[in-house]
Design a protein around this motif. Structure first.
Motif, PDB file in Angstrom:
ATOM      1  N   SER A  46     -14.441   6.023  11.740  1.00 58.38           N
ATOM      2  CA  SER A  46     -13.645   5.621  12.426  1.00 58.38           C
ATOM      3  C   SER A  46     -12.099   5.844  13.244  1.00 58.38           C
ATOM      4  N   GLY A  47     -11.974   6.945  12.262  1.00 52.86           N
ATOM      5  CA  GLY A  47      -9.896   7.046  12.397  1.00 52.86           C
ATOM      6  C   GLY A  47      -9.370   6.019  11.745  1.00 52.86           C
ATOM      7  N   LEU A  48     -10.314   4.833  10.813  1.00 54.02           N
ATOM      8  CA  LEU A  48      -9.263   4.348  10.507  1.00 54.02           C
ATOM      9  C   LEU A  48      -9.020   4.617   8.822  1.00 54.02           C
ATOM     10  N   THR A  49      -7.307   4.815   8.963  1.00 49.59           N
ATOM     11  CA  THR A  49      -7.130   5.939   7.648  1.00 49.59           C
ATOM     12  C   THR A  49      -6.789   4.776   6.421  1.00 49.59           C
ATOM     13  N   PHE A  50      -6.751   4.685   5.654  1.00 50.34           N
ATOM     14  CA  PHE A  50      -6.332   4.043   4.286  1.00 50.34           C
ATOM     15  C   PHE A  50      -5.079   3.126   4.361  1.00 50.34           C
ATOM     16  N   PRO A  51      -3.899   3.930   4.276  1.00 49.25           N
ATOM     17  CA  PRO A  51      -2.671   2.549   4.803  1.00 49.25           C
ATOM     18  C   PRO A  51      -2.910   2.050   6.025  1.00 49.25           C
ATOM     19  N   ALA A  52      -3.858   2.185   7.280  1.00 46.99           N
ATOM     20  CA  ALA A  52      -3.836   1.254   7.538  1.00 46.99           C
ATOM     21  C   ALA A  52      -4.843  -0.064   7.388  1.00 46.99           C
ATOM     22  N   LEU A  53      -6.144  -0.074   6.487  1.00 45.60           N
ATOM     23  CA  LEU A  53      -6.406  -0.471   5.918  1.00 45.60           C
ATOM     24  C   LEU A  53      -5.976  -1.311   5.168  1.00 45.60           C
ATOM     25  N   ARG A  61      -3.124  -6.773   2.605  1.00 40.48           N
ATOM     26  CA  ARG A  61      -2.376  -7.097   2.280  1.00 40.48           C
ATOM     27  C   ARG A  61      -2.532  -8.414   2.760  1.00 40.48           C
ATOM     28  N   GLU A  62      -2.081  -8.678   4.855  1.00 39.40           N
ATOM     29  CA  GLU A  62      -2.610  -9.610   5.257  1.00 39.40           C
ATOM     30  C   GLU A  62      -3.778 -10.278   5.088  1.00 39.40           C
ATOM     31  N   LEU A  63      -4.719 -10.084   4.868  1.00 39.60           N
ATOM     32  CA  LEU A  63      -6.400 -11.352   4.718  1.00 39.60           C
ATOM     33  C   LEU A  63      -5.436 -11.607   3.448  1.00 39.60           C
ATOM     34  N   TYR A  64      -5.240 -10.857   2.119  1.00 40.60           N
ATOM     35  CA  TYR A  64      -4.661 -11.652   0.782  1.00 40.60           C
ATOM     36  C   TYR A  64      -4.540 -12.677   0.724  1.00 40.60           C
ATOM     37  N   VAL A  65      -2.925 -12.646   1.757  1.00 40.80           N
ATOM     38  CA  VAL A  65      -1.759 -13.150   1.765  1.00 40.80           C
ATOM     39  C   VAL A  65      -2.613 -14.461   2.691  1.00 40.80           C
ATOM     40  N   ASN A  66      -3.517 -14.415   3.383  1.00 40.80           N
ATOM     41  CA  ASN A  66      -3.815 -15.318   4.517  1.00 40.80           C
ATOM     42  C   ASN A  66      -4.853 -16.840   3.623  1.00 40.80           C
TER      43      ASN A  66
END
Length: 287
Positions: free
Chosen positions: A32-39, A44-49
């Motif tokens: 789908s074009g979702l790159t590793f940096p974007a993931l 990172r946001e999910l870990y914090v949340n």
């Protein structure tokens, strides 16, 4: 991860099953074009949340330092990301409406027969007659039945028979491949399946039913036969569950709980079709 709650969980033992779980999702992300940096940014946001909300102490307010300790993310990044929120679990209106109408068509005795098969419906008729308009209006009055019909005809969810009745094309809502509807159910169904399995791993005893029947070393014809038959069994179970849920929820306007009953079927080629060398005990079972 350190050991907790007597389960003996630790990061080393978790890596192998986590890698297997994530592999198809990584394949989908790359396709789908979702790159590793974007993931990584998303993780990172999910870990914090998750650390902020699911691991808060009842007697103390959550701090940047504690979230940083739990996640391994730098405190400055934690401070920036805290409160940003995780993706919200909101059902798109069109998906919710379609699902509720289909569920009623398959479960309500006015619109289905005794075996749970949806009746062909005339579009309009008397107030006492089961019609497509009456079906839609029993679920929502926010959109006209004719608009729903035109949309469903365009998407192939329904057809017209020789008597100009509306006929349901499928006994389930099967979104088009790659559509927003399909991606929504990808997130919803996988979340609930994984959440059930994780709850069972974390708890003292399994809380949710999360089982599978699995056979390896099959020939292609047997695998195809089992896949076809399991689809039939699954649809019977889903139809029965839908009818009972419909009956149980009649008259309930709003409650604080939700329930999901799902079934999955999967097969793939993993070796030679005629390989009979594997021990029978390794080729079949239930989990």
């Amino acid at each position: 991860m350190t050991e907790k709650d007597g389960t003996g969980l630790d990061a080393g033992r978790l890596q192998a099953p986590l890698a297997r779980l994530l592999r198809p999702l990584v394949r989908l992300a790359i396709r789908s074009g979702l790159t590793f940096p974007a993931l990584v940014d998303l993780l990172r946001e999910l870990y914090v949340n998750v650390a902020e909300n699911d691991f808060a102490l009842t007697s103390k307010s959550q701090t940047d330092s504690r979230v940083s300790l739990l996640t391994g993310i730098h405190r400055k990044e934690v401070s920036r990301l805290r409160g940003a929120g995780a993706p919200v679990n909101v059902v798109p209106v069109s998906i919710s409406r379609t699902s509720r109408i289909l569920a009623r068509w398959l479960a309500d005795s006015d619109f289905s027969d005794g075996a749970g098969r949806p009746r062909p419906l005339p579009r309009t008729g008397s107030d006492l007659e089961p019609t497509f308009d009456r079906l839609v209006e029993s679920v929502t009055r926010d959109v006209r039945p004719r608009v729903v019909l035109d949309e469903w005809l365009d998407r192939g969810l329904v057809t017209r028979d020789a008597d100009d009745r509306i006929v349901l094309a499928e006994q389930a809502f099967i979104p088009k491949s790659g559509s927003d509807q399909q991606l929504y159910y990808l997130g919803r169904n996988l979340h609930d399946h994984i959440a059930a399995a994780v709850a069972n791993v974390e708890g003292d005893r399994p809380r949710f039913l999360e089982r599978a029947v699995h056979y390896d070393g099959l020939t292609q014809p047997i695998a195809e036969m089992l896949e076809k038959r399991s689809r039939e069994i699954a649809m019977e179970a889903l139809t029965t569950a839908n009818r009972e849920a419909h009956t149980a929820t009649e008259g309930i306007s709003d409650g604080g709980w939700r329930w999901n009953f799902g079934v999955y079927v999967y097969s793939e080629r993993v070796g030679g079709d005629n390989d009979e060398t594997a021990d029978r005990n390794d080729r079949e079972g239930t989990t």
